[in-house]
Design an enzyme around this catalytic site. Structure first.
Site, PDB file in Angstrom:
ATOM      1  N   ARG A 153     -16.651   0.704  -3.314  1.00  0.00           N
ATOM      2  CA  ARG A 153     -15.371   1.338  -3.639  1.00  0.00           C
ATOM      3  C   ARG A 153     -15.214   1.524  -5.148  1.00  0.00           C
ATOM      4  NH1 ARG A 153     -10.884   0.853  -6.740  1.00  0.00           N
ATOM      5  NH2 ARG A 153     -10.878  -1.411  -6.428  1.00  0.00           N
ATOM      6  N   ASP A 154     -14.899   0.478  -5.861  1.00  0.00           N
ATOM      7  CA  ASP A 154     -14.653   0.613  -7.302  1.00  0.00           C
ATOM      8  C   ASP A 154     -15.919   0.996  -8.047  1.00  0.00           C
ATOM      9  OD1 ASP A 154     -12.880   0.525  -9.487  1.00  0.00           O
ATOM     10  OD2 ASP A 154     -13.583  -1.461 -10.050  1.00  0.00           O
TER      11      ASP A 154
ATOM     12  N   HIS B  26     -13.821  -6.076 -15.983  1.00  0.00           N
ATOM     13  CA  HIS B  26     -14.758  -5.045 -16.406  1.00  0.00           C
ATOM     14  C   HIS B  26     -15.466  -5.533 -17.664  1.00  0.00           C
ATOM     15  CE1 HIS B  26     -13.253  -1.281 -14.112  1.00  0.00           C
ATOM     16  NE2 HIS B  26     -12.946  -2.376 -13.447  1.00  0.00           N
TER      17      HIS B  26
ATOM     18  N   CYS C 144     -12.401   3.117 -13.652  1.00  0.00           N
ATOM     19  CA  CYS C 144     -11.173   3.663 -13.097  1.00  0.00           C
ATOM     20  C   CYS C 144     -11.046   5.122 -13.502  1.00  0.00           C
ATOM     21  CB  CYS C 144      -9.952   2.887 -13.596  1.00  0.00           C
ATOM     22  SG  CYS C 144      -8.378   3.576 -13.047  1.00  0.00           S
TER      23      CYS C 144
END
Length: 295
Positions: free
Chosen positions: A11-12, A201, A235
């Site tokens: 996903r991310d 991150h 993101c």
């Protein structure tokens, strides 16, 4: 103290990549993750496909997930996303509340207060449907638009989100600006009986230091760390928010520091090259290139 790993590469990890990865390749990635012993995987996001094209096949991915041993997580941004997650038969939902109004408007089209209200509605419905819930406080360490985010602001958001009784609270360094001092400060703001999850991150090479700080603070509190195979991710709504911490690098760090995870790093080492081929660029993870020590 065992530290749980929540794998987010499907996903991310993939959502910020411009090269669209076929569903079959996503499922092959997930199969390798499962073989390593990862037991919580954030597999899909139920975002609008025009905003996050990489997640347009969320239902197809969910339909191909091996059921039984793994708790499958879907990111949901609104009640429509929750409807899709329930229909897809997922086990958990992760709902994002951004700590700052500016970023919340950019990310979800509403200020933080409205995002909290939406989270509360989603939490109640998800619980009624038998799904586990996580609320993630995004930009808890810093905002790309407002800069420093005061701890008092994050605490206020935490307190309001906890009113909906999540199964887990996650604190996210969405743009990779955090340092261990902030990890310690934010950890102190979360009531001790709340299971914690951290999302770091490595944009500025502090992600692994932050992860180790979170592990050191865990004590008896159930604690999970998000990571992404190969270190891919970011993101799409935050400038320069590149680089989740790499799962294989994180496992090396945790295991060498005496934190068991229940995950075998071996099956993950070939993933860096495979992901690089799929995405058309070298991935950030280091362990796959350097190798384990001792060999």
């Amino acid at each position: 103290m065992t530290i749980s790993i929540v794998e987010v590469s499907p996903r991310d990890g993939l959502q910020n990549e411009s090269t669209l990865v076929p569903t079959a390749d996503k499922l092959a990635l997930i199969a390798t993750l499962v073989s390593s012993g990862v037991r919580r995987i954030e597999a899909v996001s139920f975002a609008h496909p025009k905003r996050v094209p990489q997640m347009a096949d969320a239902e197809a991915v969910a339909a191909g997930l091996p059921r039984g041993d793994v708790s499958w997580i879907g990111l949901v941004l609104n009640e429509r996303g929750l409807d899709r997650a329930i229909a897809a038969g997922l086990d958990e939902v992760n709902v994002v509340v951004v700590a700052t109004d500016t970023f919340s408007q950019r990310n979800q089209g509403v200020p933080t207060s409205e995002a909290i209200a939406a989270w509360s509605r989603i939490a109640a419905r998800a619980r009624g449907a038998g799904l586990r819930t996580t609320v993630t406080i995004a930009a808890a360490f810093g905002c790309p638009f407002e800069g420093e985010v005061p701890v008092a602001r994050v605490r206020s958001v935490i307190d309001r989100c906890l009113e909906a009784a999540p199964d887990e609270l996650a604190l996210a360094d969405t743009i990779g600006v955090g340092v261990p001092a902030q990890v310690r400060a934010l950890h102190a703001e979360v009531p001790g009986d709340v299971p914690l999850r951290w999302h770091f991150h490595n944009t500025r090479n502090t992600g692994y230091a932050n992860a180790l700080a979170a592990a050191d603070l865990a004590g008896d509190r159930p604690t999970a760390l998000d990571s992404s195979a190969g270190g891919i991710g970011g993101c799409p709504f935050a400038p320069n928010a590149t680089g989740n911490i790499a799962t294989e690098d994180l496992l090396y760090l945790l295991h060498r520091n005496g934190f068991p995870t229940g995950v075998d790093v071996g099956p993950l080492l070939p993933l860096g090259a495979r992901l690089g081929d799929l995405l058309g660029h070298q991935v950030p993870g280091q362990l796959a290139r350097a190798g384990l020590f001792p060999a």
